[in-house]
Motif scaffolding. Structure first.
Motif, PDB file in Angstrom:
ATOM      1  N   VAL A  94     -17.863  56.991  51.529  1.00 57.06           N
ATOM      2  CA  VAL A  94     -18.885  57.685  52.305  1.00 57.06           C
ATOM      3  C   VAL A  94     -18.598  59.179  52.262  1.00 57.06           C
ATOM      4  O   VAL A  94     -17.495  59.614  52.610  1.00 57.06           O
ATOM      5  CB  VAL A  94     -18.902  57.216  53.777  1.00 57.06           C
TER       6      VAL A  94
ATOM      7  N   ILE B 201     -16.516  50.769  48.941  1.00 62.28           N
ATOM      8  CA  ILE B 201     -17.483  51.700  49.532  1.00 62.28           C
ATOM      9  C   ILE B 201     -16.788  53.020  49.832  1.00 62.28           C
ATOM     10  O   ILE B 201     -15.694  53.040  50.403  1.00 62.28           O
ATOM     11  CB  ILE B 201     -18.082  51.141  50.835  1.00 62.28           C
TER      12      ILE B 201
ATOM     13  N   LEU C 114     -21.151  49.138  57.873  1.00 59.94           N
ATOM     14  CA  LEU C 114     -19.829  49.737  57.741  1.00 59.94           C
ATOM     15  C   LEU C 114     -18.910  49.291  58.875  1.00 59.94           C
ATOM     16  O   LEU C 114     -17.778  48.873  58.638  1.00 59.94           O
ATOM     17  CB  LEU C 114     -19.935  51.261  57.733  1.00 59.94           C
ATOM     18  N   TYR C 115     -19.378  49.404  60.095  1.00 59.85           N
ATOM     19  CA  TYR C 115     -18.594  48.927  61.231  1.00 59.85           C
ATOM     20  C   TYR C 115     -19.512  48.701  62.417  1.00 59.85           C
ATOM     21  O   TYR C 115     -20.657  49.167  62.452  1.00 59.85           O
ATOM     22  CB  TYR C 115     -17.459  49.887  61.602  1.00 59.85           C
TER      23      TYR C 115
ATOM     24  N   ALA D 195     -26.137  57.629  55.973  1.00 61.67           N
ATOM     25  CA  ALA D 195     -25.486  56.787  56.992  1.00 61.67           C
ATOM     26  C   ALA D 195     -26.177  56.954  58.336  1.00 61.67           C
ATOM     27  O   ALA D 195     -26.597  58.051  58.691  1.00 61.67           O
ATOM     28  CB  ALA D 195     -24.010  57.131  57.115  1.00 61.67           C
TER      29      ALA D 195
ATOM     30  N   TYR E 151     -24.159  51.939  59.618  1.00 63.16           N
ATOM     31  CA  TYR E 151     -24.519  51.327  58.338  1.00 63.16           C
ATOM     32  C   TYR E 151     -24.946  52.405  57.352  1.00 63.16           C
ATOM     33  O   TYR E 151     -25.249  53.542  57.741  1.00 63.16           O
ATOM     34  CB  TYR E 151     -25.601  50.272  58.516  1.00 63.16           C
TER      35      TYR E 151
ATOM     36  N   VAL F  25     -14.260  47.010  61.167  1.00 61.62           N
ATOM     37  CA  VAL F  25     -14.825  47.779  60.055  1.00 61.62           C
ATOM     38  C   VAL F  25     -14.633  47.010  58.761  1.00 61.62           C
ATOM     39  O   VAL F  25     -13.718  46.202  58.630  1.00 61.62           O
ATOM     40  CB  VAL F  25     -14.162  49.174  59.926  1.00 61.62           C
TER      41      VAL F  25
ATOM     42  N   TYR G 182     -13.829  57.576  53.712  1.00 63.75           N
ATOM     43  CA  TYR G 182     -14.611  58.799  53.857  1.00 63.75           C
ATOM     44  C   TYR G 182     -13.988  59.914  53.020  1.00 63.75           C
ATOM     45  O   TYR G 182     -12.752  60.007  52.911  1.00 63.75           O
ATOM     46  CB  TYR G 182     -14.586  59.296  55.306  1.00 63.75           C
TER      47      TYR G 182
ATOM     48  N   PRO H 232     -19.643  43.464  59.579  1.00 64.10           N
ATOM     49  CA  PRO H 232     -19.180  44.521  58.685  1.00 64.10           C
ATOM     50  C   PRO H 232     -19.028  44.000  57.257  1.00 64.10           C
ATOM     51  O   PRO H 232     -18.479  42.917  57.030  1.00 64.10           O
ATOM     52  CB  PRO H 232     -17.831  44.920  59.279  1.00 64.10           C
TER      53      PRO H 232
ATOM     54  N   VAL I 231     -22.116  55.712  49.809  1.00 67.89           N
ATOM     55  CA  VAL I 231     -23.140  55.798  50.845  1.00 67.89           C
ATOM     56  C   VAL I 231     -23.787  57.175  50.765  1.00 67.89           C
ATOM     57  O   VAL I 231     -23.112  58.203  50.887  1.00 67.89           O
ATOM     58  CB  VAL I 231     -22.534  55.565  52.239  1.00 67.89           C
TER      59      VAL I 231
ATOM     60  N   CYS J 126     -26.708  52.753  50.005  1.00 68.19           N
ATOM     61  CA  CYS J 126     -25.761  52.945  48.913  1.00 68.19           C
ATOM     62  C   CYS J 126     -26.441  53.156  47.563  1.00 68.19           C
ATOM     63  O   CYS J 126     -27.574  52.726  47.340  1.00 68.19           O
ATOM     64  CB  CYS J 126     -24.843  51.728  48.784  1.00 68.19           C
TER      65      CYS J 126
ATOM     66  N   PHE K 144     -13.423  50.786  53.813  1.00 66.55           N
ATOM     67  CA  PHE K 144     -14.139  51.870  53.137  1.00 66.55           C
ATOM     68  C   PHE K 144     -13.402  53.174  53.359  1.00 66.55           C
ATOM     69  O   PHE K 144     -12.451  53.242  54.142  1.00 66.55           O
ATOM     70  CB  PHE K 144     -15.598  51.952  53.582  1.00 66.55           C
TER      71      PHE K 144
END
Length: 319
Positions: free
Chosen positions: A175, A173, A295-296, A245, A312, A144, A149, A262, A242, A315, A147
């Motif tokens: 999300v 980043i 993202l990963y 996604a 992914y 990854v 969440y 990534p 993001v 953004c 980033f």
């Protein structure tokens, strides 16, 4: 004052102990650090996916390094939520029942082991936390980019506090999650501002990655006023969010060949990767639906139908 089982903290103390899983003989390692001054309770968990070792090591080291004299409030570390997976290098699942612990919340008192662990974490830890940080990484088969969440299904004030925590990490980043599953998402639904952090993967990490992860966590603790340290960010760091996604799974059994890495930016229509059969015939071509960033992705060449291939995001740049 935080308490679980027979563990009860006192001002200025660091206490280590084992938290009994509900209706099971398994015990989970907990370290609680109580500052000399009043403040919030911050829960930090690691090892929900047991082979995501950088999160476990980040929690282990910070639990020893943070000085109670410099803490306002209490920091509670669940060092390894899924110990048998950690000790057996098992990806994603709890070995005893083959379930993904992060999909088991809020759990069941009389369920399988995954459900009992989730129930215990929710009742013993979520319920006493004012803020929550869940440390993850790419698993043994994943890499990854760094980033974070934050929850998108919770009360507005909880989402806003969570967003500020995500911003405070200094990661480039963030999300906004649309999921209702997962330990941090469930905690947010219950009213606890929460984030899930990602960094590294492949079942290993470097000293540089570890130092960065520890910095990310301390940045959040600093923003919450729990530690008295200035935030540290990477140079020229502007956080992007993001806004859309995509999580792409394999449509067939075959061999996965990623075309991007990534953290790599791409344009709409770019090839992100291909699944081939044993003869090299393409079975699935993954093209980008929009301009964005990876993202990963899985690093395993062999994949089964339904396995995750790549995630992914689209953004927007934030000030």
């Amino acid at each position: 004052m935080f308490q679980t089982g027979t563990m009860k903290l006192e001002s200025g103390k660091r206490i280590k102990g084992m938290m009994q899983v509900e209706s099971h003989d398994l015990k989970l390692p907990v370290c609680a650090v109580c500052g000399c001054k009043e403040g919030p309770v911050v829960l930090i968990t690691a090892g929900i996916h047991g082979a995501e070792y950088i999160g476990i090591q980040t929690a282990r080291e910070l639990s020893k390094e943070l000085d109670p004299k410099e803490i306002n409030g209490t920091i509670v570390f669940l060092l390894v939520a899924n110990p048998q997976a950690a000790f057996s290098y098992t990806r994603l699942f709890v070995p005893e029942d083959g379930k993904n612990l992060n999909r088991a919340f809020p759990g069941k008192k009389d369920g399988s082991l995954s459900e009992k662990i989730a129930y215990t974490i929710e009742h013993e830890l979520h319920s006493q936390a004012d803020y929550y940080i869940d440390l993850h990484a790419g698993d043994t088969h994943e890499q990854v980019m760094p980033f974070v969440y934050y929850p998108g299904i919770a009360r507005e004030e909880v989402m806003e506090k969570s967003r500020k925590m995500a911003e405070a990490t200094g990661m480039k980043i963030r999300v906004k999650s649309s999921a209702a599953t997962g330990s941090y998402n469930y905690a947010a639904i219950e009213g606890v501002p929460s984030i899930l952090m990602e960094r590294g993967g492949g079942g290993s990490f470097t000293n540089e990655q570890l130092a960065s992860y520890k910095r990310d966590v301390v940045n959040v603790l600093s923003a919450l006023g729990v530690v008295s340290k200035d935030r540290e960010e990477e140079k020229d760091n502007i956080q992007n969010e993001v806004v859309n996604a995509v999580y792409t799974d394999s449509l067939a059994e075959g061999f996965w060949h990623p075309a991007k890495q990534p953290g790599e930016w791409f344009l709409k229509g770019d090839l992100l990767g291909t699944v081939e059969d044993v003869w090299g015939t393409p079975l699935q071509l993954c093209h980008a639906e929009f301009d964005g960033i990876v993202l990963y992705e899985t690093t395993a060449m062999g994949v089964r139908e339904g396995d995750s291939l790549i995630a992914y995001g689209e953004c927007r740049q934030l000030s």
